[in-house]
Design an enzyme around this catalytic site. Sequence first.
Site, PDB file in Angstrom:
ATOM      1  N   TRP A  33       0.839  -1.206   0.000  1.00  0.00           N
ATOM      2  CA  TRP A  33       0.000   0.000   0.000  1.00  0.00           C
ATOM      3  C   TRP A  33       0.874   1.257   0.000  1.00  0.00           C
ATOM      4  O   TRP A  33       2.024   1.232   0.447  1.00  0.00           O
ATOM      5  CB  TRP A  33      -0.933   0.002   1.218  1.00  0.00           C
ATOM      6  CG  TRP A  33      -0.240   0.006   2.551  1.00  0.00           C
ATOM      7  CD1 TRP A  33       0.169  -1.094   3.263  1.00  0.00           C
ATOM      8  CD2 TRP A  33       0.158   1.150   3.327  1.00  0.00           C
ATOM      9  NE1 TRP A  33       0.794  -0.692   4.428  1.00  0.00           N
ATOM     10  CE2 TRP A  33       0.797   0.674   4.494  1.00  0.00           C
ATOM     11  CE3 TRP A  33       0.040   2.530   3.151  1.00  0.00           C
ATOM     12  CZ2 TRP A  33       1.308   1.517   5.476  1.00  0.00           C
ATOM     13  CZ3 TRP A  33       0.547   3.382   4.137  1.00  0.00           C
ATOM     14  CH2 TRP A  33       1.171   2.866   5.278  1.00  0.00           C
ATOM     15  N   GLU A  76       8.032   8.885  13.495  1.00  0.00           N
ATOM     16  CA  GLU A  76       8.178   8.240  12.177  1.00  0.00           C
ATOM     17  C   GLU A  76       8.974   9.119  11.219  1.00  0.00           C
ATOM     18  O   GLU A  76       9.764   8.625  10.412  1.00  0.00           O
ATOM     19  CB  GLU A  76       6.800   7.950  11.568  1.00  0.00           C
ATOM     20  CG  GLU A  76       5.938   6.955  12.330  1.00  0.00           C
ATOM     21  CD  GLU A  76       6.357   5.496  12.134  1.00  0.00           C
ATOM     22  OE1 GLU A  76       7.270   5.240  11.329  1.00  0.00           O
ATOM     23  OE2 GLU A  76       5.781   4.631  12.804  1.00  0.00           O
ATOM     24  N   GLU A 116       9.196   1.942   5.989  1.00  0.00           N
ATOM     25  CA  GLU A 116       8.946   2.843   7.116  1.00  0.00           C
ATOM     26  C   GLU A 116       8.613   4.266   6.646  1.00  0.00           C
ATOM     27  O   GLU A 116       7.809   4.959   7.263  1.00  0.00           O
ATOM     28  CB  GLU A 116      10.172   2.892   8.041  1.00  0.00           C
ATOM     29  CG  GLU A 116      10.334   1.675   8.924  1.00  0.00           C
ATOM     30  CD  GLU A 116       9.306   1.622  10.050  1.00  0.00           C
ATOM     31  OE1 GLU A 116       8.682   2.650  10.343  1.00  0.00           O
ATOM     32  OE2 GLU A 116       9.130   0.535  10.615  1.00  0.00           O
ATOM     33  N   HIS A 119       5.089   5.587   6.581  1.00  0.00           N
ATOM     34  CA  HIS A 119       4.309   5.823   7.805  1.00  0.00           C
ATOM     35  C   HIS A 119       4.210   7.311   8.138  1.00  0.00           C
ATOM     36  O   HIS A 119       3.118   7.828   8.377  1.00  0.00           O
ATOM     37  CB  HIS A 119       4.917   5.060   8.994  1.00  0.00           C
ATOM     38  CG  HIS A 119       4.995   3.579   8.776  1.00  0.00           C
ATOM     39  ND1 HIS A 119       5.709   2.739   9.584  1.00  0.00           N
ATOM     40  CD2 HIS A 119       4.436   2.790   7.816  1.00  0.00           C
ATOM     41  CE1 HIS A 119       5.580   1.494   9.147  1.00  0.00           C
ATOM     42  NE2 HIS A 119       4.822   1.501   8.072  1.00  0.00           N
ATOM     43  N   GLU A 169       9.891  -2.146  17.368  1.00  0.00           N
ATOM     44  CA  GLU A 169       8.873  -2.393  16.331  1.00  0.00           C
ATOM     45  C   GLU A 169       7.573  -2.905  16.966  1.00  0.00           C
ATOM     46  O   GLU A 169       6.486  -2.554  16.522  1.00  0.00           O
ATOM     47  CB  GLU A 169       9.373  -3.396  15.292  1.00  0.00           C
ATOM     48  CG  GLU A 169      10.536  -2.906  14.445  1.00  0.00           C
ATOM     49  CD  GLU A 169      10.138  -1.903  13.365  1.00  0.00           C
ATOM     50  OE1 GLU A 169       8.969  -1.496  13.292  1.00  0.00           O
ATOM     51  OE2 GLU A 169      11.026  -1.514  12.590  1.00  0.00           O
ATOM     52  N   THR A 172       5.806   0.083  18.622  1.00  0.00           N
ATOM     53  CA  THR A 172       5.077   0.939  17.669  1.00  0.00           C
ATOM     54  C   THR A 172       3.846   0.214  17.124  1.00  0.00           C
ATOM     55  O   THR A 172       2.821   0.839  16.865  1.00  0.00           O
ATOM     56  CB  THR A 172       5.968   1.410  16.502  1.00  0.00           C
ATOM     57  OG1 THR A 172       6.653   0.290  15.961  1.00  0.00           O
ATOM     58  CG2 THR A 172       6.973   2.453  16.944  1.00  0.00           C
ATOM     59  N   ASP A 201       2.513  -3.191   9.298  1.00  0.00           N
ATOM     60  CA  ASP A 201       3.920  -3.102   8.851  1.00  0.00           C
ATOM     61  C   ASP A 201       4.865  -3.303  10.030  1.00  0.00           C
ATOM     62  O   ASP A 201       5.847  -4.034   9.954  1.00  0.00           O
ATOM     63  CB  ASP A 201       4.230  -1.710   8.268  1.00  0.00           C
ATOM     64  CG  ASP A 201       3.721  -1.518   6.842  1.00  0.00           C
ATOM     65  OD1 ASP A 201       2.974  -2.379   6.346  1.00  0.00           O
ATOM     66  OD2 ASP A 201       4.092  -0.491   6.234  1.00  0.00           O
ATOM     67  N   GLU A 202       4.552  -2.622  11.134  1.00  0.00           N
ATOM     68  CA  GLU A 202       5.437  -2.687  12.307  1.00  0.00           C
ATOM     69  C   GLU A 202       5.538  -4.132  12.804  1.00  0.00           C
ATOM     70  O   GLU A 202       6.600  -4.580  13.226  1.00  0.00           O
ATOM     71  CB  GLU A 202       4.932  -1.789  13.444  1.00  0.00           C
ATOM     72  CG  GLU A 202       4.591  -0.348  13.064  1.00  0.00           C
ATOM     73  CD  GLU A 202       5.783   0.524  12.714  1.00  0.00           C
ATOM     74  OE1 GLU A 202       6.870  -0.008  12.438  1.00  0.00           O
ATOM     75  OE2 GLU A 202       5.611   1.762  12.697  1.00  0.00           O
ATOM     76  N   HIS A 205       7.897  -6.108  10.681  1.00  0.00           N
ATOM     77  CA  HIS A 205       9.282  -5.731  10.987  1.00  0.00           C
ATOM     78  C   HIS A 205       9.735  -6.360  12.313  1.00  0.00           C
ATOM     79  O   HIS A 205      10.855  -6.851  12.435  1.00  0.00           O
ATOM     80  CB  HIS A 205       9.421  -4.201  11.068  1.00  0.00           C
ATOM     81  CG  HIS A 205       9.073  -3.513   9.782  1.00  0.00           C
ATOM     82  ND1 HIS A 205       8.816  -2.166   9.699  1.00  0.00           N
ATOM     83  CD2 HIS A 205       8.940  -3.986   8.517  1.00  0.00           C
ATOM     84  CE1 HIS A 205       8.536  -1.848   8.444  1.00  0.00           C
ATOM     85  NE2 HIS A 205       8.597  -2.930   7.719  1.00  0.00           N
TER      86      HIS A 205
HETATM   87 FE   FE2 Z   1       8.861   0.506  12.626  1.00  0.00          FE
HETATM   88 FE   FE2 Z   2       6.947   3.000  11.434  1.00  0.00          FE
END
Ligand code: FE2
Ligand code: FE2
Length: 334
Positions: A33, A76, A116, A119, A169, A172, A201-202, A205
Site C-alpha cells: 500500500w 516516524e 517505514e 508511515h 517495532e 510501535t 507493517d510494524e 518488521h
Molecule cells: Fe517501525
Molecule cells: Fe513506522
Amino acid sequence: MALENIRLEVMKTVEKSIDAYVDKYLIPVEEIWQPTDLLPNSQDEGFFEEVRQIREEATELGYDFWVVLVADMVTEEALPTYESWLMDMEGVEQHGQQKGLQNGWAKWIRHWTGEENRHGDTLNKYLYLSGRVNMKEVEKTTQYLINDGFDIGTGRDPYRNFVYTSFQELATNISHKRVGQLAKKKGNKMLAKMCNIIAGDEMRHHLAYREFVKTIFEYDPSEMMLAFEDMMKKKIVMPAQFIRESGQGIGEAFENFSNAAQRLGVYTTQDYIEILQKLNEYWEIDKMTSLTDQAEKARDYLMKLPDRMTRIAERIKVPQDPHQFAWVAPNGTL
Ligand SMILES: [Fe+2]
Ligand SMILES: [Fe+2]
C-alpha cells in the site's frame, strides 16, 4: 578469535539468508500500500468533500489523542536518523551496490527504510488535512529531532541494535493499533484504517528483527545474552524520548507525551513489561544452556526482570492534568 570478529562472522552467516528474509517479511513496492491509497485523492473531483469529512470527524477526538498522534508522526518522520544509525552497524557495508554486490544487510536496511518512510508520510498528510494541529510547530519538532540526533545505547553493535529494533517495532505496533482503536470508537474509520495498516507493517518488521536475534542466539548465545541484558539494563529508550518543542529542552516534551499515551492507554509501562516477556518467551531465554558464567547471570536477570518491573510499575502514578503543547490548541482547534 576476538569478540568483534565473531560478531562479524555471525553477521556474514546470517546475511546469506537476507534475500529470504526480505521475501518473507517485506513486501515489494508494486504490491504494498501507499499513503494515497488511504487518503483522499487530490486529482479526484470529490477531494474537497472528503477533506471536509476528515475535518468533521476530527472534531470528535480529544486533546491527548492529538498530542499522541503528533508525537507518533514526528517519531516516524525522524527516519533519516534511524537509517543512518543502522547503516553504521558493524557488518553493514553500504558501498559496492553495482553488479549485484550489494551487501545483504545494506539491502535489508534500505528496504526496511522504504517501508517505514510511508508511515510518516501518511500521518503527516492526515494531520495536515485534519486542521486540528499547528503544523508549523509540529514541523519544527521534526526538524529538531533530526538535528539533535539520538543515542539509543547500542553503539555499532548489531546484537544490541537488533534487540532494540525487536523491542521498538512491537512497541510501535501496539501504539499505532491502539490509536486506531480509539479513532474507530469515535467513528473515524479512515484514520482507524491508516493506523491499523501501519501497525501491520510494524508487526512484520518486529517478526523479522526477533528472528535475526533468535538466529544469532544459535551461533553466539553468551554474547547475545549479554547484549540483551545490557539493553534492558539501560532501558529501551523510545526515539520520542528526544523530541522537543521550540524553545524547550530535550526530554520535557517526551514526559508529557508519555503521560498522555499512558492516560489514553496507548502505550503503558505494562506494555513495556509484556514486550519483554514476549521476547523472553520467543527467544526461550529460560531454556538457554551452555552459557558462560556471566551470561548465565544475565539470563537469570532477564527472567526475573518482568516481575521486578511489575512491582515498580504498581507504585507509579500517571499525572492526570494534560500539559499544554504548542502542537495542539487547548480546545483542539486553532
Ligand atoms: Fe517501525
Ligand atoms: Fe513506522
